[in-house]
Motif scaffolding. Structure first.
Motif, mmCIF file in Angstrom:
data_model
loop_
_atom_site.group_PDB
_atom_site.id
_atom_site.type_symbol
_atom_site.label_atom_id
_atom_site.label_comp_id
_atom_site.label_asym_id
_atom_site.label_seq_id
_atom_site.Cartn_x
_atom_site.Cartn_y
_atom_site.Cartn_z
ATOM 1 N N UNK A 186 0.922 -1.105 0.023
ATOM 2 C CA UNK A 186 0.101 -0.028 -0.130
ATOM 3 C C UNK A 186 0.861 1.086 -0.237
ATOM 4 N N UNK A 187 2.098 1.161 0.972
ATOM 5 C CA UNK A 187 2.874 2.349 0.616
ATOM 6 C C UNK A 187 3.418 2.598 -0.708
ATOM 7 N N UNK A 188 3.987 1.593 -1.430
ATOM 8 C CA UNK A 188 4.483 1.669 -2.649
ATOM 9 C C UNK A 188 3.235 2.201 -3.734
ATOM 10 N N UNK A 189 1.968 1.760 -3.515
ATOM 11 C CA UNK A 189 0.996 2.127 -4.227
ATOM 12 C C UNK A 189 0.606 3.781 -4.212
ATOM 13 N N UNK A 190 0.882 4.173 -2.690
ATOM 14 C CA UNK A 190 0.622 5.665 -2.472
ATOM 15 C C UNK A 190 1.779 6.370 -3.204
ATOM 16 N N UNK A 191 2.934 5.964 -3.226
ATOM 17 C CA UNK A 191 3.837 6.537 -4.083
ATOM 18 C C UNK A 191 3.715 6.770 -5.220
ATOM 19 N N UNK A 192 3.297 5.632 -6.112
ATOM 20 C CA UNK A 192 2.800 5.463 -7.577
ATOM 21 C C UNK A 192 1.796 6.547 -7.692
ATOM 22 N N UNK A 193 0.721 6.804 -6.808
ATOM 23 C CA UNK A 193 -0.413 7.609 -6.949
ATOM 24 C C UNK A 193 -0.082 9.078 -6.613
ATOM 25 N N UNK A 194 0.788 9.294 -5.942
ATOM 26 C CA UNK A 194 0.905 10.870 -5.698
ATOM 27 C C UNK A 194 2.202 11.222 -5.469
ATOM 28 N N UNK A 195 3.439 10.156 -5.939
ATOM 29 C CA UNK A 195 4.825 10.702 -6.103
ATOM 30 C C UNK A 195 5.143 11.567 -7.246
ATOM 31 N N UNK A 196 6.386 12.160 -7.064
ATOM 32 C CA UNK A 196 6.773 12.862 -8.211
ATOM 33 C C UNK A 196 7.170 12.171 -9.751
ATOM 34 N N UNK A 197 7.048 12.865 -10.626
ATOM 35 C CA UNK A 197 7.372 12.209 -12.132
ATOM 36 C C UNK A 197 7.656 13.283 -12.758
ATOM 37 N N UNK A 198 7.880 12.856 -14.212
ATOM 38 C CA UNK A 198 8.234 13.856 -15.058
ATOM 39 C C UNK A 198 7.280 15.074 -15.149
ATOM 40 N N UNK A 199 6.011 14.918 -15.168
ATOM 41 C CA UNK A 199 5.167 16.002 -15.311
ATOM 42 C C UNK A 199 4.422 16.425 -14.118
ATOM 43 N N UNK A 200 5.114 15.940 -12.962
ATOM 44 C CA UNK A 200 4.392 16.370 -11.583
ATOM 45 C C UNK A 200 5.653 17.017 -10.876
ATOM 46 N N UNK A 201 5.126 17.941 -10.084
ATOM 47 C CA UNK A 201 6.157 18.505 -9.019
ATOM 48 C C UNK A 201 5.466 18.343 -7.556
ATOM 49 N N UNK A 202 6.307 18.007 -6.650
ATOM 50 C CA UNK A 202 5.683 17.677 -5.084
ATOM 51 C C UNK A 202 4.829 19.229 -4.790
ATOM 52 N N UNK A 203 3.574 19.023 -3.885
ATOM 53 C CA UNK A 203 2.969 20.108 -3.515
ATOM 54 C C UNK A 203 2.883 19.752 -1.991
ATOM 55 N N UNK A 204 2.304 20.762 -1.313
ATOM 56 C CA UNK A 204 2.204 20.746 -0.048
ATOM 57 C C UNK A 204 1.009 19.617 0.521
ATOM 58 N N UNK A 205 1.633 18.736 1.532
ATOM 59 C CA UNK A 205 0.693 17.658 2.152
ATOM 60 C C UNK A 205 -0.376 18.035 2.893
ATOM 61 N N UNK A 206 -1.383 17.651 3.079
ATOM 62 C CA UNK A 206 -2.465 17.968 4.144
ATOM 63 C C UNK A 206 -1.819 18.223 5.562
ATOM 64 N N UNK A 207 -2.154 18.966 6.524
ATOM 65 C CA UNK A 207 -1.528 19.212 7.780
ATOM 66 C C UNK A 207 -2.102 18.035 8.593
ATOM 67 N N UNK A 208 -1.128 17.609 9.622
ATOM 68 C CA UNK A 208 -1.513 16.737 10.643
ATOM 69 C C UNK A 208 -1.540 15.473 9.707
ATOM 70 N N UNK A 209 -1.211 15.124 8.743
ATOM 71 C CA UNK A 209 -1.462 13.847 8.109
ATOM 72 C C UNK A 209 0.018 13.199 7.523
ATOM 73 N N UNK A 210 0.764 12.610 8.165
ATOM 74 C CA UNK A 210 2.168 12.660 7.633
ATOM 75 C C UNK A 210 2.075 11.333 6.481
ATOM 76 N N UNK A 211 1.147 10.514 6.570
ATOM 77 C CA UNK A 211 0.997 9.531 5.605
ATOM 78 C C UNK A 211 0.579 9.951 4.196
ATOM 79 N N UNK A 212 0.277 11.144 4.039
ATOM 80 C CA UNK A 212 -0.304 11.639 2.761
ATOM 81 C C UNK A 212 0.907 12.398 2.103
ATOM 82 N N UNK A 213 0.831 12.473 0.650
ATOM 83 C CA UNK A 213 1.490 13.201 -0.169
ATOM 84 C C UNK A 213 1.007 14.172 -1.259
#
Length: 414
Positions: free
Chosen positions: A337-364
């Protein structure tokens, strides 16, 4: 029938560009989930409680669920020909009371659909093209459910007869164009029961084939060939034949639910929809398909990176997917599930990281920075237990609130 265009209906793109992240690919120990005080999460207007999906509340909902069950069985376009792996923006794949507003409506229009097909009870369509920019060939297959084989046979004949008699249009709308050639019947040698036709000189074919209590509608449309005034009927026949090979094999042992039993079927036997964020009523135009649960193979109908997603689906043991106010994936275990989360929300060629929700360290979260028009801007993902989920919105705060509410639901779900 088919209007020559660069793409299907102009809808916001979610599936095609949200699953191109970089997963952790396993191998490492799964970090312990940090304790989260759910009361501190900003869930905005969203309901952060598990849902209750028991049996259908009405016939329309029962038909939609039956159509989705069928979606778990029918082949992907890439099963028919591996070249067909690009989805793009599309209308609904789940067919309910009519074909209007569905992906079929761009290929086949029938204002007398109900009259021509008594006994119709929903269906499921698959669509893909062999070129990412729709400069090649499109392949659409739709399986329509009927109460009896006789109803299916009569409907296939009636549907084709009305389509065959329809006047040709100018390709830009519904204006008749008498300069276009008349429709011509096309025999499908391996399937003599198929009712198929084309307009000579145009690289497009339309076929209706009754099999058991189903009607399989197949259309092949060559965007590039039509633009270049090139036609090859043998290619069209070959794709229809291969489509019917795959569809009939999939349907051979599939039994649709009898019409009088539809409302008795459980809608959510695995608890996926119960664990998925509800869709806000204020944003009903954001979704084209009704809420649904699918197996991993059927889930590939909702992504434009079938090759890439199939890899991480298999790697992470994805076996269930739900499409509601967010998209939820059930994986093998917490590490997957952690790997799937990174696939769904991680960085890649056409994406850049954005601010995650407050108080939710499991989110990206991430922001789309590519050139594809109509693509939603922000995406957030989270994991909990063996589940990974993704939210999206054109506003970062909204995407954060959705994924925060989704996390709370996962924690509270039993």
């Amino acid at each position: 029938m088919r209007r020559s265009s660069g793409a299907l209906a102009a809808l916001v793109l979610v599936a095609g560009l949200v699953t191109a992240g970089c997963g952790s690919h396993g191998g490492a120990a799964t970090p312990a989930e940090a304790a989260v005080d759910l009361s501190t999460l900003d869930v905005g207007p969203y309901k952060a409680e598990p849902g209750t999906w028991d049996k259908p509340r009405n016939t329309a909902q029962a038909i939609a669920m039956e159509a989705e069950r069928l979606g778990n069985v029918v082949p992907l376009p890439s099963d028919i020909d591996p070249a067909f792996q690009y989805i793009g923006a599309q209308n609904s794949l789940v067919l309910t009371d009519d074909i209007k507003g569905s992906v079929i409506s761009d290929f086949w229009k029938d204002d007398h659909f109900a009259e021509d097909g008594p006994g119709y009870a929903g269906g499921f369509a698959t669509y893909a093209r062999d070129d990412a920019h729709n400069n090649g060939t499109e392949l659409l297959n739709a399986v329509l459910i009927f109460g009896t084989p006789d109803q299916a046979a009569a409907a296939a004949t009636a549907y084709q007869a009305r389509a065959f008699a329809a006047p040709a249009t100018d390709g830009l709308g519904d204006t008749p164009d008498p300069a276009q050639p008349a429709n011509e019947v096309v025999p499908i040698a391996k399937y003599p029961g198929a009712h198929a036709h084309w307009r000579p000189g145009q690289q497009a074919i339309f076929s209706w084939f009754a099999f058991r209590n189903f009607v399989v509608f197949t259309s092949v449309y060559g965007q590039d060939a039509i633009a270049l005034h090139h036609a090859d009927r043998a290619v069209l026949i070959d794709l229809v034949t291969h489509s019917l090979d795959a569809e009939s094999a999939a349907l051979q042992n599939y039994n649709s639910t009898p019409p009088d039993k539809l409302t008795d079927q459980p809608m959510d036997p695995d608890g996926m929809l119960n664990r998925t964020l509800e869709r806000p009523k204020a944003a009903t135009g954001e979704w084209v398909n009704p809420p649904g649960v699918y197996n991993a193979r059927a889930a590939l109908n909702f992504t434009d990176d079938q090759k890439g997603d199939k890899v991480w689906f298999e790697r992470d043991g994805v076996d269930r997917f739900s499409d509601y106010g967010t998209r939820l994936y059930r994986t093998r275990d917490a590490a997957a599930a952690l790997d799937a989360r990174d696939e769904l929300g991680g960085g890649s060629k056409h994406f850049k990281p954005s601010e995650a929700p407050k108080n939710l360290p499991a989110a990206i979260c991430r922001e789309y920075r590519g050139k594809e028009l109509g693509t939603i801007r922000y995406y957030c993902a989270v994991n909990y237990g063996r589940y990974a989920a993704m939210s999206w919105s054109d506003q970062l705060l909204d995407a954060q609130q959705r994924i925060s509410a989704q996390y709370a639901i996962l924690v509270k779900a039993k």
